[in-house]
Design an enzyme around this catalytic site. Structure first.
Site, short mmCIF file in Angstrom:
data_model
loop_
_atom_site.label_atom_id
_atom_site.label_comp_id
_atom_site.label_asym_id
_atom_site.label_seq_id
_atom_site.Cartn_x
_atom_site.Cartn_y
_atom_site.Cartn_z
N CYS A 172 -2.61 -5.98 -2.67
CA CYS A 172 -1.80 -4.61 -2.82
C CYS A 172 -2.36 -3.65 -1.58
O CYS A 172 -1.80 -3.95 -0.29
CB CYS A 172 -2.13 -4.13 -4.04
SG CYS A 172 -1.33 -2.57 -4.64
N HIS A 198 -0.95 -8.10 -8.46
CA HIS A 198 -2.42 -8.08 -9.15
C HIS A 198 -2.23 -8.97 -10.40
O HIS A 198 -1.06 -9.61 -10.78
CB HIS A 198 -2.56 -6.76 -9.73
CG HIS A 198 -2.65 -5.59 -8.90
ND1 HIS A 198 -3.86 -5.52 -8.09
CD2 HIS A 198 -1.96 -4.68 -8.77
CE1 HIS A 198 -3.82 -4.56 -7.33
NE2 HIS A 198 -2.76 -3.80 -7.65
#
Length: 484
Positions: free
Chosen positions: A333, A429
């Site tokens: 991310c 994630h």
């Protein structure tokens, strides 16, 4: 349609775990139970089935309750970012920012929306177990409170106060809370729990009786330090300050930079369960170990600010030297954004508008945008299936020389792998919770992972936690209080 609230004498006394354990204990008794936290402050968040986000503690509690994740479980989420501000998320969606100067005024109008979520949850189950935030003894924050007694009194929910005996001073913490809070707030507290006890319980009998005598609150039991808790994901980054960062010189070392605004750091938890793997959280002021096999740049709530911090620590030098020596780098991310050439925030979404240079290990650029991507994903990466989720406000282009990291089931691609194959970036994630992908990742490092399903590991730990609470706490009494 009953409710019970667990508050604490301070942060990190175990409120989240107690609520999770109580949810699982009641679910195991055949009750329909749901978790609730009026206001949470955390950069660890999870994507919900209704397309929003909630704190990961409430996600764990929902798993404990065997219930789908829903934004009503955490209607107000504050996500700290740069410049003493926090992103305000209401009912799962970004609503702006709150600063230190307008924190009290900014949260007060949110109580009606908190109560709406509370009422919707109450209508759906037998009992709602509520988690407070911080401590009701923080009387400087009582005005406009929606997280502790402000909510409890508005909703008429009885409170049980938890104290952490492991940190010491638990008698003073409980009796002191009784002494400093408003009498009307104290009247909402109907009992207490002692958490994290080690040693001979009989040695605390007089202390337990003293708390009951000085407060007038009955005790609901003393919960010992349970090994199962170590197998549960942690909500707050404060636990990283106490992490064991030693590497015994055997196996693979995965080093993760502890950025100030680190987010969703539990991405790495499944790797910690693998034999022959050490996950070292590298604190500020410490160089990234030269012997690391993989350096992880984790998610962050403020990529540009944490990029500046990374450089100030000299970690950029460590990462680039590691790469030159043939080491591997994984960016997740915000960490993926840092791997590229530039990160631009022209609208000032994370702080002052501007653009900074990345590490240049990949030839991509990132543009931060106001629309937040929140979605569950499934796909294939490294030749293995996985499930995870996306949670980001940036768009990152892929350089022509790089290949996609993952092929998603909806036809999209995710992330990138550098031409040398040693640098990986992804927006997904939760990747390593998938056993096959974790095993494929470790195979590239010469480790044969067990590839066990991490969800099953967590679920078993929740059952152990519930069993321990049934043995040591008065669950019947807590249930009766919640139904009164």
């Amino acid at each position: 349609m009953a409710g019970l609230m667990i508050q604490g004498t301070g942060s990190d006394v175990g409120k989240s775990v107690l609520v999770a354990g109580l949810c699982r204990a009641l679910a195991n008794r055949g009750l329909s139970v749901l978790p609730f936290k009026p206001q949470n402050m955390s950069n660890n968040a999870a994507v919900t089935a209704d397309g929003g986000e909630i704190g990961r503690a409430q996600a764990l509690q929902a798993i404990a309750a065997r219930a789908p994740l829903h934004t009503d479980m955490n209607p107000v989420l504050l996500k700290p970012q740069a410049d003493h501000t926090a992103q305000l998320v209401v009912h799962g969606q970004v609503r702006g920012t709150l600063g230190a100067a307008n924190f009290i005024e900014g949260r007060r109008p949110l109580l009606p929306e908190v109560l709406q979520s509370w009422e919707r949850l109450r209508a759906r189950c037998d009992i709602v177990v509520v988690e407070g935030a911080g401590s009701p003894a923080e009387i400087n924050l009582r005005e406009g409170d929606i997280a502790n007694m402000g909510f409890a009194r508005a909703a008429g929910v009885p409170v049980v106060l938890a104290g952490d005996i492991d940190r010491g001073g638990v008698i003073a913490a409980l009796v002191g809370t009784h002494a400093v809070i408003d009498p009307a707030d104290a009247a909402m507290i109907r009992g207490f729990i002692i958490n994290k006890f080690r040693g001979d319980l009989s040695l605390f009998a007089d202390g337990y009786a003293a708390i009951e005598q000085r407060t007038g609150w009955p005790g609901f039991g003393v919960l010992p330090w349970l090994p199962a808790v170590s197998r549960l994901p942690s909500e707050d980054a404060v636990v990283l300050d106490r992490a064991d960062r030693r590497h015994m010189g055997k196996g693979v070392l995965i080093a993760c930079a502890m950025l100030p605004r680190i987010a969703n750091f539990d991405d790495l938890d499944p790797l910690k369960t693998e034999p022959g793997v050490t996950v070292a959280m590298v604190p500020p002021g410490t160089p990234i170990p030269a012997e690391a096999d993989v350096i992880v740049l984790p998610g962050t709530k403020a990529t540009i600010a944490d990029m500046a911090f990374l450089r100030a620590q000299g970690w950029d030098i460590d990462v680039l030297a590691h790469h030159r020596r043939g080491g591997r780098v994984l960016g997740i991310c915000g960490g993926y954004q840092m791997l590229g050439r530039t990160i631009a925030d022209p609208l000032g979404l994370e702080g002052p508008p501007g653009e900074v240079g990345g590490l240049g290990l990949m030839d991509h650029a990132t543009l931060l945008q106001p629309r937040k991507t929140l979605r569950d994903v499934r796909g294939t990466a490294l030749g293995a299936p996985f499930a995870g989720y996306e949670m980001h406000m940036g768009e990152t282009g892929r350089a022509p020389a790089d290949t996609p990291f993952a092929m998603l089931d909806d036809g999209r691609t995710d992330g990138a792998v550098s031409p040398c194959g040693r640098v990986i970036g992804t927006y997904c994630h939760g990747l390593f919770a998938s056993g096959p992908l974790r095993r494929a990742f470790l195979a590239r490092l010469g480790v044969e992972g067990h590839g066990l399903d991490h969800g099953a590991t967590v679920d078993a730990a929740l059952d152990e936690l519930a069993e321990g609470m049934e043995r040591h706490l008065d669950i019947d009494g807590l249930l009766a209080l919640g139904r009164a």
